[in-house]
Design a protein around this motif. Structure first.
Motif, PDB file in Angstrom:
ATOM      1  N   LEU A 162       0.836  -1.202   0.000  1.00 18.78           N
ATOM      2  CA  LEU A 162       0.000   0.000   0.000  1.00 18.78           C
ATOM      3  C   LEU A 162       0.868   1.249   0.000  1.00 18.78           C
ATOM      4  O   LEU A 162       0.557   2.233  -0.685  1.00 18.78           O
ATOM      5  N   ALA A 163       1.980   1.213   0.758  1.00 17.40           N
ATOM      6  CA  ALA A 163       2.887   2.359   0.790  1.00 17.40           C
ATOM      7  C   ALA A 163       3.448   2.633  -0.601  1.00 17.40           C
ATOM      8  O   ALA A 163       3.555   3.788  -1.027  1.00 17.40           O
ATOM      9  N   GLY A 164       3.803   1.551  -1.322  1.00 13.65           N
ATOM     10  CA  GLY A 164       4.318   1.735  -2.670  1.00 13.65           C
ATOM     11  C   GLY A 164       3.265   2.265  -3.623  1.00 13.65           C
ATOM     12  O   GLY A 164       3.552   3.136  -4.459  1.00 13.65           O
ATOM     13  N   ALA A 165       2.037   1.744  -3.484  1.00  9.22           N
ATOM     14  CA  ALA A 165       0.958   2.202  -4.371  1.00  9.22           C
ATOM     15  C   ALA A 165       0.630   3.669  -4.131  1.00  9.22           C
ATOM     16  O   ALA A 165       0.403   4.432  -5.080  1.00  9.22           O
ATOM     17  N   LEU A 166       0.623   4.071  -2.880  1.00  8.11           N
ATOM     18  CA  LEU A 166       0.323   5.469  -2.569  1.00  8.11           C
ATOM     19  C   LEU A 166       1.393   6.411  -3.117  1.00  8.11           C
ATOM     20  O   LEU A 166       1.109   7.585  -3.389  1.00  8.11           O
ATOM     21  N   SER A 167       2.614   5.877  -3.279  1.00  5.67           N
ATOM     22  CA  SER A 167       3.723   6.719  -3.738  1.00  5.67           C
ATOM     23  C   SER A 167       3.618   7.073  -5.210  1.00  5.67           C
ATOM     24  O   SER A 167       4.502   7.759  -5.741  1.00  5.67           O
TER      25      SER A 167
END
Length: 314
Positions: free
Chosen positions: A199-204
């Motif tokens: 999720l952290a990567g997708a939000l980035s």
């Protein structure tokens, strides 16, 4: 004339009486208790390297002393606390090779495991403890070894490995070492609050959003400003027909954009690990260890290896 004066001075010196204090000093004999007391003094003062040297000196001068095994263990402990696990292993090796297994050999095996942990080799530490389990018929010793193996797995954030090792402890040992309390705490480890790296990567995709998700607010602001600035500069360059400059800025911008995504994923993993390590530290302080370690070990925890103080009586 000079030679006569020198000869007269020499004869006069030979005729003078030798002070009793000098004679007494010349006849002084090393006392085992004083030697051991000096080593203990250095150890208690935290001068572990010097203490180890004095303990080793004791074993050389008094090879037949009945406390020799205890002194060797103290020498190994002092080396360990001085950060020299390699020297500690050399001192302990003769004790671990002893047959049949006695109390000193048991303590040597346990200290050997701590030496390997200090040297960042938990697998070798577990191997030594498993060897001890195979060699001893004493259930209490087996329990201590299983308990230490369990804690090693827990320190490595391996909850299942910790549960498996603790499950091998006998019922009396479970009560003595508060195993049920440890296992109960481990049941909560699978539900620790964490961040989802995916999720952290997708939000980035929006620069800085992933860092914001994991609570790294300054990194989030930096990622947003740097990436936004680079892509804006590239757009302006192309808009003004500065295609070469625009191309360079685009390449640099893509690098920073990719780094922004990787940073967010990495930050989520670091966040989760910090939460898990904090859980382990809290568990250590809540549970009284019964594996031969005393409360003083908390004052000697440093780095990845566990520095411990053992209570070796004389």
């Amino acid at each position: 004339m000079k030679h006569r004066l020198l000869l007269a001075a020499l004869l006069l010196g030979l005729c003078l009486p030798i002070p009793a204090s000098v004679l007494h000093a010349a006849e002084r004999i090393i006392d085992s208790r004083q030697q051991l007391a000096f080593a203990e003094h250095l150890f208690n003062q935290g001068q572990y390297r010097r203490a180890a040297e004095e303990y080793i000196r004791y074993t050389f001068f008094f090879p037949g002393d009945p406390d020799l095994d205890r002194v060797r263990l103290k020498a190994a402990e002092a080396h360990l606390l001085a950060g020299d696990g390699g020297s500690a292993l050399q001192v302990l090796r003769p004790l671990t090779e002893r047959e049949p297994l006695d109390a000193a050999a048991v303590d040597a095996y346990l200290l050997t495991a701590e030496c390997h942990l200090q040297r960042n080799d938990p697998n070798q530490a577990v191997l030594q403890l498993n060897n001890l389990i195979l060699l001893t018929d004493d259930p209490s010793v087996k329990d201590r070894a299983h308990l230490r193996i369990g804690w090693i797995h827990i320190e490595q954030l391996d909850w299942q490995g910790g549960r498996r090792a603790l499950a091998r402890i006998t019922e009396p040992g479970r009560q003595r070492h508060q195993v049920d309390r440890i296992v109960s705490a481990l049941d909560t480890a699978d539900h620790l609050p964490g961040k989802n790296p995916s999720l952290a990567g997708a939000l980035s995709i929006l620069p800085g959003a992933g860092q914001l998700y994991v609570g790294r607010y300054q990194d989030a602001l930096s990622a947003f400003l740097v990436n936004g600035g680079l892509f804006w500069a590239a757009y302006e360059s192309f808009d003004n027909d500065l295609n070469v400059l625009g191309g360079l800025l685009t390449v640099v911008g893509i690098g920073f954009y990719t780094g922004n995504i990787y940073s967010a994923i990495s930050s989520a993993h670091k966040y989760n690990r910090a939460v898990e390590e904090g859980f382990v530290d809290h568990l250590k302080h809540q549970v009284i260890w019964g594996s031969g370690l005393d409360d003083a070990h908390r004052r000697h925890t440093a780095g990845n290896g566990l520095r411990v103080r053992w209570q070796i009586p004389f």
